[in-house]
Design a protein around this motif. Structure first.
Motif, PDB file in Angstrom:
ATOM      1  N   THR A  75      -0.729   4.518  -1.381  1.00 24.07           N
ATOM      2  CA  THR A  75       0.074   5.784  -1.162  1.00 24.07           C
ATOM      3  C   THR A  75       1.391   5.575  -2.076  1.00 24.07           C
ATOM      4  O   THR A  75       1.899   4.412  -2.277  1.00 24.07           O
ATOM      5  CB  THR A  75       0.423   6.148   0.316  1.00 24.07           C
ATOM      6  OG1 THR A  75       1.229   5.352   0.963  1.00 24.07           O
ATOM      7  CG2 THR A  75      -1.147   6.007   1.025  1.00 24.07           C
ATOM      8  N   GLU A 107      -7.557   0.532  -3.255  1.00 23.84           N
ATOM      9  CA  GLU A 107      -7.962   1.656  -2.144  1.00 23.84           C
ATOM     10  C   GLU A 107      -6.756   1.580  -1.127  1.00 23.84           C
ATOM     11  O   GLU A 107      -6.045   0.487  -0.892  1.00 23.84           O
ATOM     12  CB  GLU A 107      -9.094   1.034  -1.130  1.00 23.84           C
ATOM     13  CG  GLU A 107     -10.467   1.230  -2.058  1.00 23.84           C
ATOM     14  CD  GLU A 107     -10.834   0.050  -2.974  1.00 23.84           C
ATOM     15  OE1 GLU A 107      -9.997  -0.923  -3.058  1.00 23.84           O
ATOM     16  OE2 GLU A 107     -11.492   0.252  -3.931  1.00 23.84           O
ATOM     17  N   ARG A 108      -6.489   2.588  -0.516  1.00 23.13           N
ATOM     18  CA  ARG A 108      -5.409   3.050   0.266  1.00 23.13           C
ATOM     19  C   ARG A 108      -4.172   2.724  -0.058  1.00 23.13           C
ATOM     20  O   ARG A 108      -3.061   2.831   0.773  1.00 23.13           O
ATOM     21  CB  ARG A 108      -5.646   1.964   1.557  1.00 23.13           C
ATOM     22  CG  ARG A 108      -6.811   2.092   2.535  1.00 23.13           C
ATOM     23  CD  ARG A 108      -7.034   1.263   3.505  1.00 23.13           C
ATOM     24  NE  ARG A 108      -8.485   1.449   4.111  1.00 23.13           N
ATOM     25  CZ  ARG A 108      -9.613   1.014   4.091  1.00 23.13           C
ATOM     26  NH1 ARG A 108      -9.633   0.243   3.032  1.00 23.13           N
ATOM     27  NH2 ARG A 108     -10.627   1.307   4.523  1.00 23.13           N
ATOM     28  N   THR A 159       4.087   7.195   3.038  1.00 26.29           N
ATOM     29  CA  THR A 159       3.153   7.404   4.464  1.00 26.29           C
ATOM     30  C   THR A 159       4.034   7.527   5.376  1.00 26.29           C
ATOM     31  O   THR A 159       5.058   7.149   5.843  1.00 26.29           O
ATOM     32  CB  THR A 159       2.206   5.680   4.473  1.00 26.29           C
ATOM     33  OG1 THR A 159       1.333   5.767   3.466  1.00 26.29           O
ATOM     34  CG2 THR A 159       1.625   5.873   5.789  1.00 26.29           C
ATOM     35  N   ASN A 179       0.909  -1.143   0.054  1.00 21.02           N
ATOM     36  CA  ASN A 179       0.165   0.158  -0.032  1.00 21.02           C
ATOM     37  C   ASN A 179       0.904   1.247   0.030  1.00 21.02           C
ATOM     38  O   ASN A 179       0.340   2.420  -0.082  1.00 21.02           O
ATOM     39  CB  ASN A 179      -0.879  -0.044   1.164  1.00 21.02           C
ATOM     40  CG  ASN A 179      -2.414  -0.547   0.733  1.00 21.02           C
ATOM     41  OD1 ASN A 179      -2.404  -1.298  -0.038  1.00 21.02           O
ATOM     42  ND2 ASN A 179      -2.973  -0.736   1.960  1.00 21.02           N
ATOM     43  N   LYS A 236      -0.630  10.127   9.013  1.00 19.66           N
ATOM     44  CA  LYS A 236      -1.730   9.919   9.599  1.00 19.66           C
ATOM     45  C   LYS A 236      -1.342   9.614  11.334  1.00 19.66           C
ATOM     46  O   LYS A 236      -0.253   8.974  11.461  1.00 19.66           O
ATOM     47  CB  LYS A 236      -2.223   8.301   9.199  1.00 19.66           C
ATOM     48  CG  LYS A 236      -3.485   7.657   9.809  1.00 19.66           C
ATOM     49  CD  LYS A 236      -3.850   6.271   9.306  1.00 19.66           C
ATOM     50  CE  LYS A 236      -5.246   5.748   9.908  1.00 19.66           C
ATOM     51  NZ  LYS A 236      -5.343   4.448   9.414  1.00 19.66           N
ATOM     52  N   GLY A 278     -11.486   4.096   1.330  1.00 22.16           N
ATOM     53  CA  GLY A 278     -10.024   4.318   1.557  1.00 22.16           C
ATOM     54  C   GLY A 278      -9.391   5.455   0.696  1.00 22.16           C
ATOM     55  O   GLY A 278      -8.171   5.898   0.921  1.00 22.16           O
TER      56      GLY A 278
END
Length: 473
Positions: free
Chosen positions: A130, A127-128, A133, A100, A172, A164
């Motif tokens: 990146t 989804e999710r 991160t 991810n 985050k 997501g």
């Protein structure tokens, strides 16, 4: 003799190392600690326990197909640095959708990420996903992370926010036991392109009873382009500064269910958004250049330029469904001043479809004490009857209506017969504004406003504002 032994032991604790990696001419059997003996891949760097002051040096022109996750930290004045060396193109790290993220800092602090390229394009959208991160999870406060001169591109994350989404950079914080936040995180001089859904995206819980916001956050001088969703979203922060960024050319690929905007805070206090340019946002829902959003107080949006955004210049909003709870104090004390908006609100879809109306100003839900002043708003003639011709729309998002909204000392220049939709709200005030002509459908006390603005005067005032306001360094 004891003193000498102690000195060398103490000094050795602060000796840093340099690790060279060259995908073209390196060898993983080399020492990796000299420029003429580089490693070839990330295999060895993944097995190291990095120390404060260490440097990971990627040879210019290198291409790596891998992922990196770091959990070690630098120290004050001795960050861990990952950057490039040599001449040529910036080194590239391709995540290829295998994880991810392509690069992750996990519960790490005192880092510098500088001067390389990150991609993370898989065979299909996920989804999710990146590029970079940065995660704080039951970590306490993580200090001084500098992200600069990066190119982050080609991240095919999800387009649906509730599933997501995806981001170029995701910051985050979360906690179940230990309150966690970032202090002194900066994102500067980066180029983010073709990252889906979003560009720079913060995530945090909105619970005010467990409020532990990020501090000293700076997002400065970044170029964001060809990103379909949210450009810069500040979440869970106190006093974040977003300035001198350019956001442009948002592709029209989001479905009709998806709302997105250029730059906005959510569950953040005292955010300053200044000297930015946002243009060409094409989200089918919202799509404004700027937004003062949900569960936030003291947002200042000043000295910005907004133009050619489908959804208008500005949204001020809050959901009434959760208003006055521990997760939503409302949207309070927003200041919008010294901005220029030109040709915003040009969404070419029929205004009957839910969510696709595009007033220049949209204020909805329990937004309190909004002060909008010293702005220049230019609305050229819109030939298409399906394009919204609303200057200001006041409405309700599931609860209390906006209260105590003041428009003061603004210049509104328009050639169409535009309208204002106040929907019965009475505590909206217009004072010392200049209009190009009367607006027939509202009961404004025009004795407190004027109709003297002409195209010639408008151009002079725009040039003055551009020279002395928007271009200030």
């Amino acid at each position: 003799m004891r003193f000498i032994k102690f000195y060398f032991l103490f000094f050795s604790l602060f000796v840093s190392s340099q690790y060279y990696i060259d995908s073209n001419n390196g060898n993983d059997n080399n020492t990796g600690t000299a420029v003429n003996s580089p490693w070839k891949t990330f295999k060895n760097i993944k097995q190291l326990k990095l120390s404060p002051g260490d440097e990971i040096l990627l040879k210019s022109g290198s291409v790596f197909n891998d992922n990196l996750q770091f959990t070690q930290s630098g120290s004050f004045n001795n960050p861990i640095i990952m950057t490039s060396y040599g001449n040529g193109n910036k080194p590239i790290i391709n995540g290829n959708g295998l994880k991810n993220f392509t690069v992750m800092l996990y519960n790490a602090e005192y880092w510098v990420l500088d001067n390389f390229v990150i991609t993370n394009k898989g065979n299909q959208r996920k989804e999710r996903r990146t590029g970079l991160t940065v995660l704080a999870e039951n970590s306490g406060t993580l200090n001084d992370i500098m992200i600069k001169n990066l190119v982050i591109r080609d991240v095919n994350g999800g387009l649906i926010k509730t599933d997501g989404g995806g981001s170029g950079i995701l910051i985050k914080k979360s906690h179940t036991n230990i309150p966690s936040n970032f202090n002194g995180l900066q994102i500067v001089d980066c180029h983010i392109s073709k990252t889906e859904r979003n560009a720079i995206n913060f995530r945090a819980e909105p619970d005010r009873e467990k409020w532990f916001p990020n501090l000293n956050i700076i997002i400065r001088n970044n170029l964001i382009e060809k990103v379909p969703g949210d450009g810069i979203v500040i979440v869970g922060c106190e006093g974040a500064l977003v300035e001198h960024n350019t956001l442009r050319d948002f592709p029209d690929i989001l479905p009709h269910s998806e709302a997105a905007a250029g730059i906005w805070p959510w569950s953040s206090d005292n955010t300053i958004i200044q000297f930015n340019e946002v243009s060409g946002h094409k989200a089918k829902w919202d799509g404004q250049g700027y937004d003062s959003d949900w569960n936030s107080s003291g947002t200042i949006i000043q000295n910005n330029y907004s133009h050619d955004n489908y959804g208008g210049f500005l949204l001020i909003c809050n959901s009434g469904k959760s208003y006055n709870t521990k997760i939503n104090i409302g949207t309070k004390k927003t200041i919008i001043r010294n901005n220029i908006s030109v040709n915003d609100g040009i969404r070419p879809y029929p205004t009957k479809r839910r969510g696709v109306f595009s007033p220049t100003f949209h204020i909805t839900g329990p937004a309190e004490d909004s002060h909008i002043y010293n702005n220049i708003i230019v609305i050229p003639k819109k030939e298409d009857d399906d394009i919204d011709k609303t200057l200001i729309r006041i409405d309700n998002w599931g609860g209390p209506w906006p209260i105590n909204t003041l428009f003061e000392n603004n210049i509104f220049y328009y050639e169409d017969n535009i309208k204002v939709e106040l929907n019965g709200v009475e505590d909206i005030y217009f004072k010392n504004n200049e209009f190009s002509k009367k607006i027939e459908n509202i009961n404004i006390d025009f004795s407190k406003n004027s109709f003297i603005i002409t195209k010639e005067n408008l151009l002079k005032k725009m040039i003055k504002k551009m020279n002395f306001g928007l271009n200030k360094n």
